[in-house]
Design a protein around this motif. Structure first.
Motif, PDB file in Angstrom:
ATOM      1  N   THR A   1       8.215  -0.405   9.177  1.00 44.04           N
ATOM      2  CA  THR A   1       6.974  -1.135   9.495  1.00 44.04           C
ATOM      3  C   THR A   1       6.338  -1.579   8.183  1.00 44.04           C
ATOM      4  N   LEU A   2       5.809  -2.795   8.212  1.00 44.24           N
ATOM      5  CA  LEU A   2       5.121  -3.338   7.036  1.00 44.24           C
ATOM      6  C   LEU A   2       3.646  -3.510   7.385  1.00 44.24           C
ATOM      7  N   VAL A   3       2.784  -2.968   6.576  1.00 43.83           N
ATOM      8  CA  VAL A   3       1.341  -3.176   6.789  1.00 43.83           C
ATOM      9  C   VAL A   3       0.831  -3.995   5.614  1.00 43.83           C
ATOM     10  N   LEU A   4       0.237  -5.127   5.936  1.00 42.31           N
ATOM     11  CA  LEU A   4      -0.245  -6.031   4.880  1.00 42.31           C
ATOM     12  C   LEU A   4      -1.760  -5.987   4.812  1.00 42.31           C
ATOM     13  N   TYR A   5      -2.258  -5.531   3.677  1.00 37.82           N
ATOM     14  CA  TYR A   5      -3.687  -5.568   3.399  1.00 37.82           C
ATOM     15  C   TYR A   5      -3.986  -6.894   2.701  1.00 37.82           C
ATOM     16  N   MET A   6      -5.191  -7.422   2.905  1.00 36.52           N
ATOM     17  CA  MET A   6      -5.667  -8.618   2.191  1.00 36.52           C
ATOM     18  C   MET A   6      -4.709  -9.801   2.340  1.00 36.52           C
TER      19      MET A   6
END
Ligand SMILES: C[S@@+](CC[C@H](N)C(=O)[O-])C[C@H]1O[C@@H](n2cnc3c(N)ncnc32)[C@H](O)[C@@H]1O
Length: 263
Positions: A168-173
């Motif tokens: 899973t990839l979590v992208l902030y900003m």
């Protein structure tokens, strides 16, 4: 006032006051002064005693009202005045929060500090919309990545490594750069049909989110016209929002783009 200057670098969590830690709440109540960021929710600031001075040093994307160097100096000078300083930051101070830069500056200037972790927006937003960040058989790991790099338009990330369907990839900003991010992930091997969720104002009363695919997330985000911080979750775990999410199935639009508001 106290003899030993100390600054508390405190995580305020994603916005819901009930996600504030007990320690954070105690320190907010005991502070002589609170220095806070834009992402600290107004409902959390309302918990602070009305007589406590509050200094807003909030930054917005591409608009930094108080430069980081000045924030660092402010913390040192408030601590040297003998005040108990709470430096309040959204989420967790050591996750894309520049808490470590402030801690290093305090150490250089012999100011004692303590880091108080907060609930980061990745776990809070995921839980708020029914997405587990890992799930046996769907995702064997999770990576937190910035979608914004040092004011340059080109993101210099390990796209090949990130384009891994097993994690899973979590992208902030990532709001401004989601077109570039989705194109790069697809070009490096992730399928266009990979599920993606975008969550805006997670855990706050104005929370909204959409579920889409990597091929369509850029257009879907622009249609949604989110006002507020947005977190992206990319990967097969997003499929589970259908069964674990709190939104009632009958309010979902029929189109592949599903938009939901907080129940
Ligand atoms: C500068 S980073 C700070 C991250 C913070 N330290 C944390 O641990 O969550 C700001 C980014 O965090 C994410 N974010 C923070 N709070 C959020 C929320 N309530 N809902 C959605 N995204 C949020 C967004 O991606 C936003 O652009």
């Amino acid at each position: 006032m106290q003899e030993n200057p100390v600054v508390y670098l405190v995580g305020a969590g994603p916005g819901d006051p009930e996600l504030l830690t007990a320690k954070a709440l105690r320190l907010i109540n005991e502070a002589d002064v609170i220095v806070y960021d834009r992402l600290v929710s107004p409902r959390i600031m309302d918990l602070a005693p009305s007589g406590t001075p509050k200094i807003n040093v909030g930054k917005q994307p591409k608009l930094h009202p108080v430069p980081q160097e000045e924030i660092n100096q402010l913390l040192v000078s408030l601590a040297h005045d003998g005040r108990r300083v709470v430096r309040l930051k959204g989420g967790d101070p050591f996750l894309f929060g520049r808490g470590s830069e402030e801690a290093a500056y305090l150490r250089q200037h012999n100011v004692a500090f303590e880091v108080v972790p907060g609930v980061t927006s990745a776990s809070a937003c995921a839980a708020a919309v029914g997405i587990p960040l890992t799930h046996r058989g769907l995702s064997n790991g999770v990576r937190y990545v910035t979608g914004h790099c040092c004011d340059t338009s080109d993101l210099d990330l390990d796209w090949r490594g990130l384009a891994d369907p097993a994690t899973t990839l979590v992208l902030y900003m990532g709001k401004a750069n989601i077109p570039q991010i989705s194109i790069k992930l697809i070009a490096n091997g992730l399928s266009e049909t990979t599920p993606v969720a975008a969550i805006c104002n997670g855990t706050r009363p104005e929370q909204r989110h959409i579920v889409s695919t990597l091929g369509e997330i850029s257009g879907a985000t622009s249609t949604a016209d989110f006002k507020g911080p947005v977190l992206f979750i990319v990967g097969r775990v997003v499929e589970l929002a259908d069964i674990l999410g709190v939104a009632a199935p009958e309010i979902r639009p029929a189109s592949p783009l599903k938009e939901r508001r907080r129940a």
